[in-house]
Design a protein around this motif. Sequence first.
Motif, PDB file in Angstrom:
ATOM      1  N   ALA A   1     110.836  15.674 155.224  1.00  0.00           N
ATOM      2  CA  ALA A   1     111.676  15.627 154.026  1.00  0.00           C
ATOM      3  C   ALA A   1     112.838  16.559 154.319  1.00  0.00           C
ATOM      4  O   ALA A   1     112.724  17.759 154.177  1.00  0.00           O
ATOM      5  N   GLY A   2     113.953  15.987 154.784  1.00  0.00           N
ATOM      6  CA  GLY A   2     115.005  16.826 155.345  1.00  0.00           C
ATOM      7  C   GLY A   2     114.437  17.499 156.572  1.00  0.00           C
ATOM      8  O   GLY A   2     113.831  16.847 157.420  1.00  0.00           O
ATOM      9  N   LEU A   3     114.585  18.810 156.659  1.00  0.00           N
ATOM     10  CA  LEU A   3     114.022  19.536 157.797  1.00  0.00           C
ATOM     11  C   LEU A   3     112.582  19.956 157.525  1.00  0.00           C
ATOM     12  O   LEU A   3     111.893  20.450 158.408  1.00  0.00           O
ATOM     13  N   TRP A   4     112.137  19.782 156.285  1.00  0.00           N
ATOM     14  CA  TRP A   4     110.790  20.212 155.906  1.00  0.00           C
ATOM     15  C   TRP A   4     109.749  19.183 156.318  1.00  0.00           C
ATOM     16  O   TRP A   4     110.042  17.998 156.436  1.00  0.00           O
ATOM     17  N   PHE A   5     108.534  19.651 156.434  1.00  0.00           N
ATOM     18  CA  PHE A   5     107.394  18.744 156.596  1.00  0.00           C
ATOM     19  C   PHE A   5     106.519  18.888 155.361  1.00  0.00           C
ATOM     20  O   PHE A   5     106.167  19.999 154.963  1.00  0.00           O
ATOM     21  N   ARG A   6     106.195  17.736 154.758  1.00  0.00           N
ATOM     22  CA  ARG A   6     105.389  17.764 153.532  1.00  0.00           C
ATOM     23  C   ARG A   6     104.236  16.784 153.690  1.00  0.00           C
ATOM     24  O   ARG A   6     104.348  15.775 154.378  1.00  0.00           O
ATOM     25  N   PRO A   7     103.107  17.069 153.024  1.00  0.00           N
ATOM     26  CA  PRO A   7     101.940  16.183 153.162  1.00  0.00           C
ATOM     27  C   PRO A   7     102.194  14.859 152.458  1.00  0.00           C
ATOM     28  O   PRO A   7     102.692  14.838 151.329  1.00  0.00           O
ATOM     29  N   SER A   8     101.863  13.777 153.130  1.00  0.00           N
ATOM     30  CA  SER A   8     102.082  12.458 152.560  1.00  0.00           C
ATOM     31  C   SER A   8     100.977  12.125 151.537  1.00  0.00           C
ATOM     32  O   SER A   8     101.259  11.669 150.441  1.00  0.00           O
ATOM     33  N   TYR A   9      99.726  12.360 151.910  1.00  0.00           N
ATOM     34  CA  TYR A   9      98.574  12.141 151.013  1.00  0.00           C
ATOM     35  C   TYR A   9      97.384  12.850 151.648  1.00  0.00           C
ATOM     36  O   TYR A   9      97.440  13.249 152.809  1.00  0.00           O
ATOM     37  N   PHE A  10      96.326  13.002 150.857  1.00  0.00           N
ATOM     38  CA  PHE A  10      95.153  13.738 151.344  1.00  0.00           C
ATOM     39  C   PHE A  10      93.968  12.769 151.369  1.00  0.00           C
ATOM     40  O   PHE A  10      93.314  12.569 150.340  1.00  0.00           O
ATOM     41  N   PRO A  11      93.703  12.153 152.518  1.00  0.00           N
ATOM     42  CA  PRO A  11      92.682  11.097 152.563  1.00  0.00           C
ATOM     43  C   PRO A  11      91.280  11.651 152.277  1.00  0.00           C
ATOM     44  O   PRO A  11      90.958  12.767 152.663  1.00  0.00           O
TER      45      PRO A  11
END
Lengths: 86, 977
Positions: free
Chosen positions: B607-617
Amino acid sequence: MRITCPCCGSRDRREFTYYGSDDYLRRPDADAAAQAWDDYLHNRDNPAGETRDLWYHDPCGTWVKVTRDTVTHAIHACEPVAGEAG
Amino acid sequence: MTQSHRIPGKGRIDRARPVRFTFDGRDYDGYHGDTLASALLANGVRLMGRSFKYHRPRGVMTAGSEEPNALVEVLEDGQHTPNVRATMQELFPGLHARSQNRWPSLSFDALAVNDRLSAFLSAGFYYKTFMWPPAWWEKIYEPLIRRAAGLGSLSGRHDEGRYEKAWAHCDLLVIGSGPAGLMAALTAARAGADVILAEEDREMGGRLLSDAPEIDGRKGDAWALAIVAELASMPNVRLMPRTTVTGAYDDGTYGALERVGLHVPTLADLPRECFWRIVAKRAILAAGALERPIAHPDNDRPGVMMASALRSYVRRWGVDPGRVVIFGNNDSALDAARTLTAEGVRILAYIDPRPVPPVEEFRVYQGDVVGTTGHLGLQTVRFRHRGGVSEIAAETLALAGGWNPTLHLACHMNTRPDWDEGIAAFVPRPDMVPGLAVAGAAANRFSTAACLADGAGAAAAALADLGLKAPDLPVPKAEDGVYAIAPLWSVEAPGRAWLDFANDVTTKDVELAAREGFASVEHMKRYTTQGMAPDQGKSSNVTALAVLAETTGQGIPTTGTTTFRPPFVPISIAALGAGGRGHGFAPERRTTSELASRRMGAPMIEAGLWFRPSYFPREGEATWRDSCDREVTMVRQAVGVCDVSTLGKIDVQGADAERFLDLVYSNTMSTLKPGRVRYGLMLREDGHVMDDGTCARLSERHFLITTTTAAAGPVMRHLDFVQQAFCGDWDVRLISVTEQWAQFALAGPRARDLLNTLLRDPVNAQGFPFMACSETRILGVLGRLFRISFSGELGYEVAVPARYGAALFDRLVAEAENLGGGAYGMEALNVLRIEKGFITHAEIHGRVTAFDIGMERMVAAGKDCIGKAASQRPGMIGPEREQLVGLMPLEGHASLTAGAHLYEEKAPATAANGQGYVTSVGYSPTLNSWLGLGFLKNGRARHGETVRLEDGLRKRKVQARVCDPVFFDRDGGRMRG
Ligand SMILES: [Zn+2]
């Protein structure tokens, strides 16, 4: 190209973000005529020679007004934008 | 293998360190200190490559980076480096090199048939031959040309080598380490200046290493070694051998390429190359001069080389050139003949069109060379002289057509040099590049004494500019001979005479170009490809334009030069882009919850330069949709936790902070009470929406505002501009605190239960209402609490100093799971906000106004704000504009796609019929339907209408109903409760 940040000194242009002409410093009054706003927002000269434009030094947040020559690439002056605010 | 052509005891090579290498699969031996070219010559190998167009056998012409012929591939661990100049490749044990542009082998090349077809392959051949029929270009001509064109080949694999880039700063940059460069560096160094001395060669000394004129009674190379040793011992001097300064740029910035690890076998220890950006207050260009050949028939055979290169190969590398003929037109040619004779080389003939008095050491002929023989290497030289035409057997023909000052860098800022009739070459004018002085042979000083004096003088001038006192340093004594030349560009005789060896341009090509109307130098260059090979015509451009000037009768000053552009030598893209591969491509910003998120199996998305969790399986979930649907439902029914630290956070303080915020937000912030939060909209000055976010008033003079993740940087820049440009005397200061705080959203009916497990002072619904904020103790840590919601549920955001973020996230997730909730990712966050019609930068994408998103009432009436005047201009408001709407498929399980265009139900999908487009979509498990947000012409008046979504890219058509963009809990009761 190197720009002298009033805060940090002579720095490579990669540290700066370009904005545009220093026309942006002369904001019309809220109730100014449409033509004044058009000139402020959109109408720009494209001089071969001396020009003044605005650069942001990203590391320190200082806005710099740079007077430079578009033909010779010489930089004549780098002044803080904040100095001339009113 | 024996080194059959090595002169015993001669050369600056280390005979104690033999080096084995291969060329075209065959083993050879050389010595440490050899280049590939010198080692091959020492082994009697003269044939090193094939020419570009005619596939003519070619040998080495020069001993430097200007080499046009001896381009080879270097192979290592499956990697190919093509177009390596054999003259620049230092020998190391295990070096594998291969000739290129030949098939099946260097000595038998099938495409050499081109040479016999040369009558059809002259200048402009491509333009004339491959014109018709036009349809053939793409299918037949282009693939054909591409196969035949180009030198060398790539491995087809990633370049695994390591490259670096670096910056350096100095008072004085000295470019070149010949007599002028060494004197300049020494003078400046003794004055205490911060000096960088850059030298392209592995060894400092320039021509002193090859010509060794006497300086102060010592051989030039010995003198150079002593000076270099002194410079090396000084703390204010940086010596940069193997470093080519490649370009001169604005304000004293120079590009330079250092060959760091190309001369050693192991890739792992050193980077291959380093690209330097050197910022110098002053610079001295002491790059010397390049000797030019003479265009005579068949002047391109292996064994024909520059006289200066021959001197280098003999003196520096102890190469035995066999029987030598020298063809020159100037005093340096005669000097070469004398020096070489003194070194023990057999000069069979010295040929010069000028009348030269006879000498004892070798036979002198007044005349010119009119031809050569020898298929794969020179066998005989034919020349005209006053007694007729003679032919003699020789292995080496040395050409000395005069010197071109190496002034390229001085011309890089678009200034042109002057033509000097005296030396028949271009010379620099003063002040071509601000701060750069040219000295030595590059500045038309051709005696050793003049170079030494010029280097010292240039350094003294630079020191004066720098405010330093020049040391009292006597200029050493050295020869001060005159360099006289009678220009001779091409020999009038039948046969093809080469100008540009690399691109196979002959004098006939240039004459043809002139006849066909390409008489300007820039046109001739492009028509013939003169100077467009990897060597950029370093040794041929001046001769080619002299031939052009003779053909047109215009004279050289009128004809002018082509433009000199950086880089001076080829630079690998890998060096320019060093560090930019893989993780180095862009900075990576990571939240404090990342490790925990990964541990929970969450895929991270950018997300831009950030890394964010997409989902928590979770167990049993087959696809991301399963997880996303579960997380949405979890938030709507229990509670979810989401890291929102990536939102921009800007701290605004001062007595005039509220006045400032009124100016930058379209709505009013000055009326906000301490302890309260307000949604805010920012416009650009052109009236379009810039960003949205929240503004919390922590105390009377202290605000904390948030921006979207994507716009955090631009908004900060904008606020700094407004503050510095328009509010310079206001009492307001701002700073980004995005990375100082970790912030988590708690959302869902049980959010308060979750929150109160952590707070020292629990909250209730009335005591801490919707849009409240305060400081609070969270697990003993002083943090901040906001009651805001991006999900439409009862929601809080808690912020703690970033160092507590990881621990707080772990605890929040554990407590949430106890309450039937858990962590949720970006996918669920997106669905939750679509259900509520909350916008992101998918909607406020730069072309929408406050009116378009239904927020025109947020442009407050009683005050000015950035963008207000423009937002009210004609065309910014009105039914013709596309307005934010909700879209629901008529059949609930039909999926929608973002980017689809909107049309009336039956209207054909043409641009003229376009009614709008879809910006965001998601499947809502809450409403059991796909939902979309989009912009539709006059959309707010069209709720209830059916439109067609057509996605030309994914070939989808869906009928959908237009509705209010708030799909769920329209009166907001859930988040206010
Ligand atoms: Zn700065």
